[in-house]
Design an enzyme around this catalytic site. Structure first.
Site, short mmCIF file in Angstrom:
data_model
loop_
_atom_site.label_atom_id
_atom_site.label_comp_id
_atom_site.label_asym_id
_atom_site.label_seq_id
_atom_site.Cartn_x
_atom_site.Cartn_y
_atom_site.Cartn_z
N LYS A 72 15.49 3.42 1.05
CA LYS A 72 14.50 3.32 2.12
C LYS A 72 15.20 3.57 3.45
CE LYS A 72 10.99 -0.08 3.67
NZ LYS A 72 10.43 -1.43 3.37
N SER A 147 5.49 -1.56 2.63
CA SER A 147 6.03 -0.51 3.47
C SER A 147 7.01 0.42 2.77
CB SER A 147 6.73 -1.12 4.69
OG SER A 147 7.83 -1.90 4.27
N SER A 171 6.60 -5.72 0.45
CA SER A 171 6.84 -4.29 0.62
C SER A 171 7.60 -3.59 -0.50
CB SER A 171 7.57 -4.03 1.93
OG SER A 171 6.65 -4.01 2.97
N1 GLN Z 1 2.61 -5.62 4.75
C1 GLN Z 1 3.39 -6.70 5.30
C2 GLN Z 1 3.57 -6.48 6.79
O1 GLN Z 1 3.04 -5.54 7.29
C3 GLN Z 1 4.70 -6.83 4.61
C4 GLN Z 1 5.66 -5.78 4.99
C5 GLN Z 1 6.99 -5.91 4.34
O2 GLN Z 1 7.16 -6.60 3.33
N2 GLN Z 1 7.97 -5.31 4.96
O3 GLN Z 1 4.21 -7.24 7.46
#
Ligand code: GLN
Length: 478
Positions: A72, A147, A171
């Site tokens: 990532k 994400s 994410s």
């Molecule tokens: N969707 C969640 C957020 O927007 C979690 C994101 C993540 O785990 N990085 O914060």
């Protein structure tokens, strides 16, 4: 097997072929490159793909020797740009490797490239990338989740044999669920965060996205372990996770938390998870209904804790030392303002504003401090559950992948898609998502949650489940 079909293999299958000499690392990388050239224009999983000649494995003897993997784009890679899919870091080339990058290089990984993500990992669909959205390989009109959507899509589309993601509120697991792959968020402190660009430091954790549970164990072997450069990394020995790959759930106590099957859960998701629980029960597990009564507070607590930490962590992006700086000829204060205004996208700005507000004098006690107290109650719900069960089974996400654009203008709707994953981060415990069915051609994810450092329990239960099904063998037609 024709070389062009190599990208459909799992990492452990490819590793075996490489070790036996049937396939060379160069052939594997070349086959992958061909695949990337064929599908990447549709999937758009990557921010950066390395030229094959630059991704040679550094260790010919390692357990992942010659196996191409992706990271990532919030994990530092020396000499390879690391953007967090943000315009503010579009040109940033780290002078050092993250701990996980070093460890995977030591294990022999061939780095394929850096994957697209929601900007600074804020989002659930990868639509918040500052550059381009990623498309779900099962249906290109749909999001891959987020994400770590680029990592999940790359693995599902056969553009990488495995990938790493980061999980602050879901994410790794939610994109794994949307793309039909296995994703694990380890216990907080199990994998070093050194060289991971911080979003919310008390929640962030790195983990694998893979085609099956065996690959998940292999990658965990490579990345877990104490690192003195991350003060929250735990000095505990790392087991050989492949030893947990046993098909045996006899006597395993499974909890089904009522709160995770609420009104927003799609019927097909509920049915797939119920069917999976029945299957494990038939194989000898005991099923118990449990309650985690503070679940309803998880989302509001998360949306105070995560933005607060993000507002502090992202203060370093100011145009002075690295990253984007405004081209406008302005004084120092306006340089900060313009740089940040140009560099950050709307969701990141929203989080910085929410967090700055929650941390400001006069509000700190009412918001941040209070959220911390409720966070303890959420963690205690899980501790109580562990008195009765070994593992909790839930949907990973209440829905399957949604269409690109469907929730883009409704942050609340987007936030709700993490309802089943966020409590796990608040409690710091490990969880894994694996495919357990399909709805309209889109994968459904089953989440398994366990007590701190019980990754082995997760792998054993997941491996057993995998042996009884062939969901993980399905590949998108792309
Ligand atoms: N969707 C969640 C957020 O927007 C979690 C994101 C993540 O785990 N990085 O914060």
């Amino acid at each position: 097997m024709p070389i062009s079909e190599l990208p459909l293999l799992t990492a452990h299958e490819l590793g075996d072929l490489i070790r036996s000499g049937a396939v060379s690392p160069d052939e594997a990388r070349a086959a992958l490159q061909e695949r990337i050239e064929r599908v990447e224009s549709q999937v758009q999983a990557f921010m950066t793909v390395l030229p094959p000649e630059d991704s040679a494995p550094s260790n010919a003897q390692g357990p992942l020797s010659g196996v191409p993997g992706a990271l990532k784009d919030n994990m530092c890679t020396r000499g390879v740009r690391t953007t967090c899919s943000s315009k503010i870091l579009h040109n940033w080339v780290p002078p050092y490797d993250a701990c996980v990058t070093e460890k995977l290089r030591d294990a022999g990984m061939a780095l394929v490239g850096k994957t697209n993500m929601d900007e600074f990992a804020m989002g659930s669909s990868t639509e918040n990338s500052g550059f381009h959205p990623t498309h779900n390989p099962w249906n290109l009109k749909c999001v891959p989740g987020g994400s770590s959507g680029g990592s999940a899509a790359a693995v599902a589309a056969g553009e990488a044999f495995f990938a790493l993601g980061s999980d602050t509120g879901g994410s790794i697991r939610q994109p794994a669920s949307f793309c039909g792959v296995v994703g694990m968020k380890p216990t907080y402190g199990r994998v070093s965060r050194y060289g991971l660009v911080a979003f919310a430091s008390s929640l962030d954790q790195i983990g694998p996205l893979t085609k099956d549970v065996t690959d998940c164990a292999l990658v965990m072997n490579a990345i877990a372990g104490h690192d003195p450069r991350d003060s929250t990394s735990v000095p505990m020995p790392v087991p050989d996770y492949t030893q947990s790959l046993k098909s045996d759930v006899k006597g395993l106590r499974i909890g089904k938390p009522v709160e995770y099957f609420g009104a927003g859960t799609e019927p097909a998701v509920r049915e797939a998870v119920d069917r999976s629980i029945d299957q494990l029960a038939a194989a000898g597990a005991e099923v118990v209904e449990v309650s985690l009564p503070h679940t309803e507070y998880a989302l509001p607590v998360y949306y105070l804790v995560a933005p607060s930490e993000c507002s502090s962590n992202l203060a370093r992006f100011d145009g002075v030392r690295y990253g984007h700086r405004t081209a406008q000829d302005v004084d120092m204060i306006d340089m900060f303002l313009k740089t940040r205004d140009e560099g950050f996208g709307p969701e990141v700005k929203r989080r910085i504003m929410l967090g700055t507000y929650a941390l400001s004098a006069g509000y700190y006690d009412a918001y941040y401090l209070k959220a911390g107290k409720v966070r303890s109650l959420i963690a205690r719900d899980f501790q109580r559950a562990w008195e009765k069960v070994d593992i909790l089974l839930t949907p990973t996400s209440p829905t399957v992948a949604f269409e690109i654009g469907a929730k883009a203008n409704d942050p609340m709707q987007m936030y709700l898609s993490d309802i089943c994953t966020i409590p796990v981060n608040l409690a710091g415990i490990p969880a894994l998502s694996l495919p357990c069915g399909f709805q309209d051609g889109l994968p459904i994810g089953l989440q398994m949650i366990a007590k701190p450092f019980a990754e082995e329990t997760l792998l054993r239960a997941a491996f057993s489940y995998e042996q009884m099904n062939d969901w993980h063998k399905q590949r998108p037609r792309i």
